[in-house]
Write a protein that holds these residues in place. Structure first.
Motif, short mmCIF file in Angstrom:
data_model
loop_
_atom_site.label_atom_id
_atom_site.label_comp_id
_atom_site.label_asym_id
_atom_site.label_seq_id
_atom_site.Cartn_x
_atom_site.Cartn_y
_atom_site.Cartn_z
N LEU A 187 -5.95 -14.33 -13.38
CA LEU A 187 -5.57 -12.94 -13.71
C LEU A 187 -6.77 -11.99 -12.79
O LEU A 187 -6.14 -10.86 -12.30
CB LEU A 187 -5.39 -12.33 -15.13
CG LEU A 187 -4.31 -13.00 -15.85
CD1 LEU A 187 -4.19 -12.61 -17.32
CD2 LEU A 187 -3.16 -13.05 -15.23
N ARG A 188 -7.97 -12.30 -12.62
CA ARG A 188 -8.68 -11.67 -11.90
C ARG A 188 -8.34 -11.66 -10.24
O ARG A 188 -8.31 -10.66 -9.71
CB ARG A 188 -10.03 -12.48 -12.05
CG ARG A 188 -11.23 -11.92 -11.07
CD ARG A 188 -12.39 -12.52 -11.24
NE ARG A 188 -12.89 -12.72 -12.65
CZ ARG A 188 -13.37 -14.06 -13.37
NH1 ARG A 188 -13.68 -15.08 -12.20
NH2 ARG A 188 -13.64 -13.93 -14.43
N ASP A 189 -7.62 -12.90 -10.00
CA ASP A 189 -7.20 -12.79 -8.63
C ASP A 189 -6.03 -12.17 -8.45
O ASP A 189 -5.93 -11.57 -7.27
CB ASP A 189 -7.12 -14.57 -8.28
CG ASP A 189 -8.47 -15.26 -8.31
OD1 ASP A 189 -9.44 -14.76 -8.08
OD2 ASP A 189 -8.24 -16.81 -8.49
N VAL A 190 -5.29 -12.17 -9.32
CA VAL A 190 -3.98 -11.36 -9.32
C VAL A 190 -4.45 -9.75 -9.33
O VAL A 190 -3.95 -9.00 -8.43
CB VAL A 190 -3.23 -11.31 -10.70
CG1 VAL A 190 -1.82 -10.30 -10.59
CG2 VAL A 190 -2.51 -12.94 -10.72
N MET B 18 0.71 -0.90 -0.09
CA MET B 18 -0.06 -0.02 0.19
C MET B 18 1.03 1.52 -0.09
O MET B 18 1.88 1.41 0.56
CB MET B 18 -0.84 -0.03 1.12
CG MET B 18 -1.82 1.05 1.36
SD MET B 18 -3.34 0.63 1.77
CE MET B 18 -4.55 1.66 0.78
N SER B 19 0.45 2.27 -0.69
CA SER B 19 1.21 3.32 -0.83
C SER B 19 0.94 4.37 0.18
O SER B 19 -0.16 4.41 0.84
CB SER B 19 1.22 4.10 -2.21
OG SER B 19 -0.22 4.40 -2.40
N GLY C 61 -4.72 -4.79 -6.27
CA GLY C 61 -5.54 -3.90 -6.24
C GLY C 61 -5.72 -2.97 -7.46
O GLY C 61 -5.78 -1.84 -7.70
N ILE C 62 -5.56 -3.66 -8.60
CA ILE C 62 -5.50 -3.12 -10.05
C ILE C 62 -6.69 -3.49 -10.98
O ILE C 62 -7.29 -4.74 -10.54
CB ILE C 62 -4.41 -2.90 -10.77
CG1 ILE C 62 -3.72 -4.31 -10.93
CG2 ILE C 62 -3.38 -1.83 -9.87
CD1 ILE C 62 -2.28 -4.24 -11.76
N THR C 63 -7.16 -3.28 -12.06
CA THR C 63 -8.00 -3.69 -12.72
C THR C 63 -7.42 -5.20 -13.41
O THR C 63 -6.41 -5.17 -13.68
CB THR C 63 -8.70 -2.89 -13.94
OG1 THR C 63 -7.44 -2.61 -14.89
CG2 THR C 63 -9.31 -1.61 -13.23
N GLU C 64 -8.56 -6.03 -13.73
CA GLU C 64 -8.24 -7.20 -14.42
C GLU C 64 -7.46 -7.05 -16.01
O GLU C 64 -6.37 -7.72 -16.19
CB GLU C 64 -9.27 -8.13 -14.64
CG GLU C 64 -8.86 -9.44 -15.25
CD GLU C 64 -10.22 -10.36 -15.17
OE1 GLU C 64 -9.89 -11.49 -15.91
OE2 GLU C 64 -11.24 -10.01 -14.69
N ARG D 222 4.95 -6.25 -9.31
CA ARG D 222 3.89 -6.99 -8.36
C ARG D 222 3.15 -8.11 -9.29
O ARG D 222 2.85 -9.15 -8.56
CB ARG D 222 3.01 -6.06 -7.92
CG ARG D 222 3.09 -5.01 -6.86
CD ARG D 222 2.19 -4.32 -6.29
NE ARG D 222 2.98 -3.33 -5.52
CZ ARG D 222 3.44 -1.87 -5.75
NH1 ARG D 222 3.09 -1.61 -6.98
NH2 ARG D 222 3.81 -1.21 -4.87
N VAL D 223 2.88 -8.07 -10.49
CA VAL D 223 2.12 -9.09 -11.20
C VAL D 223 3.25 -10.41 -11.08
O VAL D 223 2.74 -11.41 -11.18
CB VAL D 223 1.86 -8.68 -12.34
CG1 VAL D 223 1.43 -9.81 -13.49
CG2 VAL D 223 0.56 -7.56 -12.38
N LEU D 224 4.46 -10.20 -11.51
CA LEU D 224 5.54 -11.05 -11.72
C LEU D 224 5.60 -11.87 -10.37
O LEU D 224 5.65 -13.15 -10.38
CB LEU D 224 6.87 -10.49 -11.87
CG LEU D 224 7.58 -11.36 -13.02
CD1 LEU D 224 7.02 -12.01 -13.85
CD2 LEU D 224 9.14 -10.77 -13.08
#
Length: 110
Positions: A32-35, A1-2, A40-43, A19-21
Motif C-alpha cells: 500500500l505504501r507503493d500504491v 495529474m490534475s 500521490g496520496i498518503t498511505e 486509481r487504487v483499484l
C-alpha cells in the motif's frame, strides 16, 4: 495529474478509489505504501480506500507470507446509479487493455 481550470480549481475524471483499484489490478501484491506513492496520496488514505473497497465487496485481501494479495471481484457493479449496469471489470478493462496493447502506427487517411 490534475490540470488547473480557469477558476484555479483542480479536478480529475477518476477518483482515488478508482486509481487504487487500478493499481491493485496491475499488481495484486503491491504494498500500500507503493500504491500511495504511485497515486500521490498518503498511505493512510490508501488504507482507508482499500477498507472501503473491501467492505463494498470489490476487493478481497489474502495473506501470503508477510504480504497481502488483493483479488478484485470484477463482477461488482459500479456504484453510481447511472453506471450501475456496468461491472467494475469494464472500467478496469478499459485502462488495462489500453496499457497492454501493442504500439501501432497511425493509419493513413483513405
Amino acid at each position: 495529474m490534475s490540470v488547473p481550470s480557469a477558476r484555479g480549481e483542480t479536478w480529475t475524471f477518476l477518483t482515488n478509489h478508482a486509481r487504487v483499484l487500478l493499481c491493485l489490478a496491475r499488481d495484486p501484491e503491491a504494498r500500500l505504501r507503493d500504491v500511495a506513492t504511485t497515486i500521490g496520496i498518503t498511505e493512510r488514505a490508501v488504507q482507508l480506500i482499500v477498507a472501503d473497497l473491501e467492505n463494498a465487496g470489490y476487493l478481497t485481501r489474502t495473506r501470503v507470507g508477510r504480504r497481502n494479495r488483493y483479488t478484485i471481484d470484477t463482477t461488482q457493479a459500479l456504484r453510481h446509479p447511472h453506471e450501475a449496469d456496468h461491472p467494475v471489470g469494464d472500467l478496469l478493462d478499459t485502462f488495462l487493455h489500453r496499457e497492454g496493447a501493442p504500439e501501432t502506427a497511425p493509419r493513413a487517411a483513405p
